[in-house]
Write a protein that holds these residues in place. Structure first.
Motif, short mmCIF file in Angstrom:
data_model
loop_
_atom_site.label_atom_id
_atom_site.label_comp_id
_atom_site.label_asym_id
_atom_site.label_seq_id
_atom_site.Cartn_x
_atom_site.Cartn_y
_atom_site.Cartn_z
N SER A 11 -58.28 -61.94 -5.70
CA SER A 11 -58.13 -60.67 -6.36
C SER A 11 -57.62 -61.11 -7.84
CB SER A 11 -57.11 -59.81 -5.69
OG SER A 11 -55.86 -60.39 -5.86
N GLU A 12 -57.73 -60.04 -8.88
CA GLU A 12 -57.30 -60.28 -10.18
C GLU A 12 -55.80 -60.70 -10.04
OE1 GLU A 12 -57.82 -57.04 -12.85
OE2 GLU A 12 -55.64 -57.40 -13.49
N SER A 13 -54.99 -60.21 -9.34
CA SER A 13 -53.71 -60.46 -9.20
C SER A 13 -53.49 -61.79 -8.69
CB SER A 13 -52.92 -59.33 -8.33
OG SER A 13 -51.69 -59.91 -7.85
N GLY A 14 -54.24 -62.25 -7.59
CA GLY A 14 -53.84 -63.58 -7.02
C GLY A 14 -54.28 -64.57 -7.80
N GLY A 57 -61.93 -58.77 -2.58
CA GLY A 57 -61.25 -58.93 -3.64
C GLY A 57 -60.13 -57.93 -4.03
N ILE A 58 -59.38 -57.55 -2.85
CA ILE A 58 -58.30 -56.72 -2.87
C ILE A 58 -57.13 -57.67 -2.51
CG2 ILE A 58 -57.01 -55.03 -1.53
CD1 ILE A 58 -59.64 -53.81 -0.35
N ARG A 59 -56.12 -57.36 -3.28
CA ARG A 59 -54.97 -58.43 -3.59
C ARG A 59 -54.29 -58.21 -2.47
NH1 ARG A 59 -50.19 -55.87 -5.09
NH2 ARG A 59 -50.61 -53.86 -6.12
N GLU A 60 -53.45 -59.30 -2.01
CA GLU A 60 -52.49 -59.45 -0.99
C GLU A 60 -51.35 -58.63 -1.45
OE1 GLU A 60 -51.52 -63.46 0.11
OE2 GLU A 60 -50.63 -62.68 2.30
N ALA A 61 -50.78 -58.02 -0.54
CA ALA A 61 -49.61 -57.41 -0.64
C ALA A 61 -48.18 -58.33 -0.82
CB ALA A 61 -48.94 -56.49 0.42
N GLU A 62 -47.37 -58.11 -1.81
CA GLU A 62 -46.43 -58.99 -2.16
C GLU A 62 -45.24 -58.86 -1.51
OE1 GLU A 62 -48.43 -60.46 -6.26
OE2 GLU A 62 -46.50 -60.76 -6.23
N PHE A 63 -44.43 -59.57 -1.00
CA PHE A 63 -43.24 -59.44 -0.59
C PHE A 63 -42.08 -60.07 -1.34
CE2 PHE A 63 -44.89 -56.86 2.47
CZ PHE A 63 -45.03 -57.17 3.98
N SER A 64 -41.18 -59.34 -1.59
CA SER A 64 -40.13 -60.20 -2.37
C SER A 64 -39.40 -61.13 -1.42
CB SER A 64 -39.14 -59.32 -3.04
OG SER A 64 -38.42 -58.79 -1.72
#
Lengths: 304, 315, 392
Positions: free
Chosen positions: C294-297, B114-121
């Protein structure tokens, strides 16, 4: 120093020394080699640079060096009956082998020859010569075993009619294992000495490396002794394919006749001896932890 | 048809086949357009990048020695690579590449946690795009310098030495050899340090970002030369596009052009790894389709997109 | 203004419309649920109501926090009169919505929360017009440009703010599991809506009933609506499939009980086979396929879907709208489009100019019907529609 072992009746003494020779190019000459146990000149082989032909076959030039191993080169013109023979296959050194003659020429004061191959193969090259000094004869022999890799047209270019071998010098010296496609520092080699086919035990050996102080080893009951070429920082700084020579020599006196033999092989730098797990894991682990910390730090600041 | 399940099994099968197939006698050559790492003992085929940097089929050769036979063998190897790329296009990346599969598995682990993916601009992604072409350039140049300008031969196979697949993939064959630091000389030490740092960087990166390495892959850069002639075509019915952004969001390599395109039908991008997740995620019937030799292999469908979401379970 | 009188007028209006619908020859028992839902005006589901305007607000988020999202009603002509002090040019949707708020029985009044995305000017100013208290109203600032990353990011921030508000109001912490369950429910509704759309394309259900069914969405729980629509699709058979030419209906929303345009089109001999109304076919546009759980996703998937898939003319970059319409018309061989425009509905009015150009350029017929909720212009509209029908 001379050591007179159990073969006192024969009146011979047996001395070995190893003299690795560092070469920057494959055509190198002998360096300063102290060789107190071998008086006078010696015959030894050195390697030239491998030439790759357009058709895929390869040529390895070899120099048959003659002179004082301590440094003074000898006069090659003094030698008589200079002959170079070669055999191919892993059974070289055993009986009933097919030997063929390699053409040798005197160039710039040194005898030179070459081995050609159009396919992968193991070769043993032996150079023999003698010199008369008054009523005494000095028999010289130099040997090397090598592996060549080639992808040329079919058929061994070096096929020649069989030449019966006449070994002038009953003293034989060789490296074991005889064929190693990638000899390197740090890998132990065995030096075997035999006289007229019989192993010579308890012989005194002088080991000389250009970059290390000389050492002394002795043959055991089977006429063999073990030598581990030390890690050489100068060689390490060169590329993977750079090499230096390792030469073993022995002398035998029988009445007025002398027998001086040598055996040469090349050494590359060690492929694996300098690899360390601890620094590698520390670097990997440290970087991974660092990157993880940075990423977690960045993520904890930004909500999105 | 659950495309992601088919893809999972094809990826797993390719991974095992390419990593262990050599032990069963499988020999697929030296011109594979994927990261089937030659440092894995027992692998079934070799990544073409090694051939491209090497002395037999690559640029580590002196220009003076370029004989007829050498040219022919090098061109032959390139032709083999080109043929494989044209036939299967980027599906090598998205479906077959073992290193890509490893990245997908690590990404799945992140999802499960459940870890969010790193977002790249978008700006950062656009800035990273040229890096793979730069790596390709140096990968070709450095062996040339070794062969012609006397550069130390320990720089040979420069990309392979720094590639994160070199330490990581042999782990699957039980070897941790390339985690060792080679202290032979300063060149090997420096290359070793860079290799291990990059491996750590990419391993951490691929946990937080899908297909992180593929953003920098020089093999993808090389394969994109054949995008126009590849047999796999990627077609968009621009009028049917809802503009919902699903394709852009699920894309592991941040391709936005599939979403943005409003005029042209051919939307195969150089960065695309042909995973077809965009086609699977598109909620409009036949808006996106994958074609091979002008036959439609797979098209977007409203029902399929809905069923993807209807499961309602965390992975 | 007498609230009791107004309520009675509202009930009369509703009764008349319901009776009219029940009297149709294509009425059947499976459709009764939708009529009852619309008549009831928001069923008591035991969950607190959250009143929503427009379609850009993520419905799944409300459901995940235990709220019942409820579309604020805005279709009653009767409610336009008691709206009170409103600008003369106000669109009938706003007037009607204001009227409902003033009406005594309106569930709009009992909403725990009203959420207004900043779409058109009327929606932005509606809380002020209604004199709603600040703490009852939540604005979501909708960026009108989606082609830039900053527009998407800002909307995502708004969704995060909404999530915080819902956590506060509900007293529950955000749960990925619950949100995913809600997303799943709405995805099932979307899938069922897709089947309903397909049924309409094949003329298995009339245009009027389609609008009724779509209007009933968000007047009850999503599970009930989905279940009833699925049952309808399995059991309903249209007694007589009309041979009328099919048309595409575009433009301002049509809300129960104001089915004026739908009836007029039917009377003029046309069948609405497709539309792009936000209260009809596009009541749920797109589905948020999640890649990152995830929450953000999850929130990002919702935010992008609701913002990017919406074809409301409030957006500055809305060129996909006419392309989608053209694609549907080509695919289903429709020859004409009826552009329904409510007076005062400025975004649809402005966009209709370019829209008409594109439609005509591609060889289709186009008619714009500008009207409001009053029945006074019905005859005129009917004449125009009959003439339009001749072109098809």
């Amino acid at each position: 120093m001379k050591y007179e072992a159990g073969a006192r009746k024969r009146g011979w003494s047996l001395i070995f020394f190893f003299t690795p020779l560092l070469l920057f190019t494959a055509s190198g000459a002998a360096g300063n080699r102290l060789c107190p146990e071998v008086n006078g000149n010696c015959l030894w082989i050195s390697y030239g640079e491998l030439i790759k032909e357009p058709d895929g076959s390869v040529i390895l030039p070899l120099k048959i060096n003659y002179g004082e191993i301590s440094g003074e080169p000898g006069k090659a013109a003094e030698l008589e009956n200079v002959r170079v023979v070669c055999t191919s296959g892993k059974k070289a050194g055993k009986r009933n082998l097919r030997w063929y003659e390699l053409p040798a020429a005197l160039k710039d004061g040194t005898w030179q020859t070459e081995v050609r191959s159009a396919c992968n193969g193991c070769f043993t090259v032996r150079a023999e010569a003698r010199r008369k000094i008054g009523n005494r004869v000095c028999f010289y022999s130099a040997q090397t075993s090598l592996v060549l890799f080639a992808r040329g047209p079919a058929g061994n270019k070096n096929s020649r009619p069989e030449v019966p071998v006449k070994i002038q010098c009953p003293l034989q010296i060789s490296f074991l294992p005889r064929f190693d496609y990638w000899p390197q520092t740090g890998a132990a080699v065995t030096v075997r000495v035999a006289f007229a086919g019989r192993p010579v035990p308890s012989g005194s050996v002088c080991v000389y490396d250009e970059n290390f102080p000389p050492a002394a080893i002795m043959t055991g009951a089977k006429g063999e002794c073990r030598y581990v070429p030390a890690d050489d920082r100068k060689l390490n700084r060169k590329g993977k394919t750079a090499f230096k020579h390792l030469t073993a020599a022995a002398e035998y006196r029988d009445g007025t006749d002398r027998y001086i033999v040598s055996c040469t092989r090349i050494l590359h730098r060690s492929r694996f001896a300098n690899r360390r797990m601890a620094p590698g894991i520390m670097i990997f682990g440290g970087c991974a932890a660092g990157f993880l910390a940075v990423i977690i730090g960045m993520r904890s600041r930004a909500r999105i | 048809m659950k495309l992601h399940w088919i893809r999972f099994w094809v990826q797993a099968g390719s991974f095992f086949l390419l990593t262990y197939g050599g032990r069963l006698g499988l020999k697929l050559g030296h011109c594979l357009p994927c990261f089937s790492c030659p440092y894995v003992s027992g692998c079934a085929g070799h990544c073409y990048l090694m051939a491209l940097q090497g002395p037999f089929w690559g640029t580590q050769v002196s220009l003076a020695a370029l004989g007829e036979k050498y040219c022919l063998s090098a061109l032959g190897m390139f032709a083999g690579f080109a043929l494989l790329t044209v036939i299967f296009s980027k599906t090598w990346c998205g479906w077959i590449c073992p290193f890509g599969t490893l990245q997908d598995w690590i990404g799945s682990l992140r999802r499960k946690l459940g870890i969010r993916e790193a977002e790249f601009s978008w700006k950062l992604t656009d800035r990273l795009k040229p890096v793979k072409y730069l790596l390709l350039f140096f990968l070709l140049l450095i062996p040339l310098l070794i062969g012609n300008a006397g550069l130390h031969s320990d720089f040979e196979l420069p990309f392979c030495q720094l590639c994160p697949a070199k330490p990581l993939m042999p782990v699957f064959a039980g070897k941790f050899t390339y985690f060792l630091l080679d202290l032979t000389n300063p060149v090997t030490v420096v290359m070793g340090i860079i290799s291990l740092s990059l491996t750590a960087f990419f391993l951490v990166g691929m946990f937080f970002r899908d297909r992180f390495f593929c953003l920098f892959c020089p093999l993808l850069a090389l394969m994109s030369l054949f995008d126009r002639v590849g047999l796999i075509r990627f077609r968009k019915k621009v009028d049917a596009c809802l503009g919902c952004g699903n394709c852009r969001r699920v894309c592991p390599v941040e391709v936005r052009e599939v979403h943005d395109e409003k005029e042209k039908a051919d939307v195969l991008q150089p960065e695309c790894i042909s995973c077809f997740r965009c086609v699977e995620a598109c909620p409009q019937d036949n808006a996106l389709s994958v074609r091979w030799l002008n036959r439609s292999l797979f098209s977007s469908a409203r029902e399929r997109a809905g069923k993807l979401v209807e499961k309602g379970k965390l992975p | 203004m007498n609230i009791e009188t107004e309520n009675r007028k509202l009930r009369t209006e509703y009764d008349a419309e319901l009776a009219s619908l029940r009297g149709r020859d294509d009425y059947s028992g499976e459709l009764e649920y939708f009529l009852q839902v619309l008549a009831g005006g928001g069923r008591n589901t035991g969950k607190p109501f959250a009143g929503l305007a427009c379609v850009q607000v993520p419905l799944e988020l409300f459901d995940a926090f235990g709220f019942q999202p409820f579309r604020m009603r805005c279709g009653s002509p009767a409610m336009c009169r008691p709206a009170g002090d409103l600008p003369a040019l106000a669109c009938p949707v706003i007037k009607s919505c204001a009227g409902y708020f003033k009406c005594g029985e309106a569930p709009e009044k009992t909403c725990s929360l009203s959420v207004f995305p900043t779409t058109c000017d009327w929606t932005v100013k509606l809380p002020e017009l209604l004199q709603l208290k600040t703490d009852e109203v939540h604005f979501m600032e909708l960026p009108h440009l989606r082609k830039h990353e900053r527009g998407l990011k800002r909307w995502l921030e708004e969704v995060y703010e909404l999530k915080k508000l819902l956590e506060e109001k509900s007293g529950k912490k955000f749960s990925r599991r619950r949100l995913l369950a809600s997303i799943s429910k709405y995805a099932q509704a979307w899938g069922t809506l897709g089947r309903l759309i397909e049924a309409r394309r094949q003329r298995k259900i009339s245009g009027v009933w389609f609008v009724v069914i779509a209007n009933a969405f968000l007047q009850d729980t999503v599970e009930s609506w989905t279940e009833k629509v699925a049952a309808l699709l399995d059991n309903y058979t249209r007694p007589r499939i009309s041979g009328h030419p099919g048309v595409f209906l575009a433009g301002s929303p049509i809300s129960f009980p104001n089915l004026k345009i739908m009836r007029l089109l039917e009377n003029a001999g046309m069948e609405v086979v497709a539309d792009e109304l936000c209260t009809s076919e596009r009541v749920l546009a797109g589905v948020p396929v999640c890649d990152d759980f995830s929450e953000s996703g999850l929130l990002r998937a919702l935010a992008e879907k609701y913002q990017s898939a919406c074809h409301c003319p409030t957006f500055a970059d809305n060129d996909r709208r006419v392309k989608n319409v053209l694609d549907t018309m080509r695919t289903h061989r429709l020859k004409g489009i009826v552009y329904h425009l409510l007076k005062g509905c400025h975004p649809y009015d402005i966009e209709s100019l370019q829209f008409e150009k594109e439609i005509r350029k591609n060889g289709f017929h186009f008619i714009k019907i500008e009207t409001d909720y009053s029945p006074e212009d019905e005859k005129q509209i009917l004449v125009r529609l009959e003439a339009f029908r001749e072109l098809l």
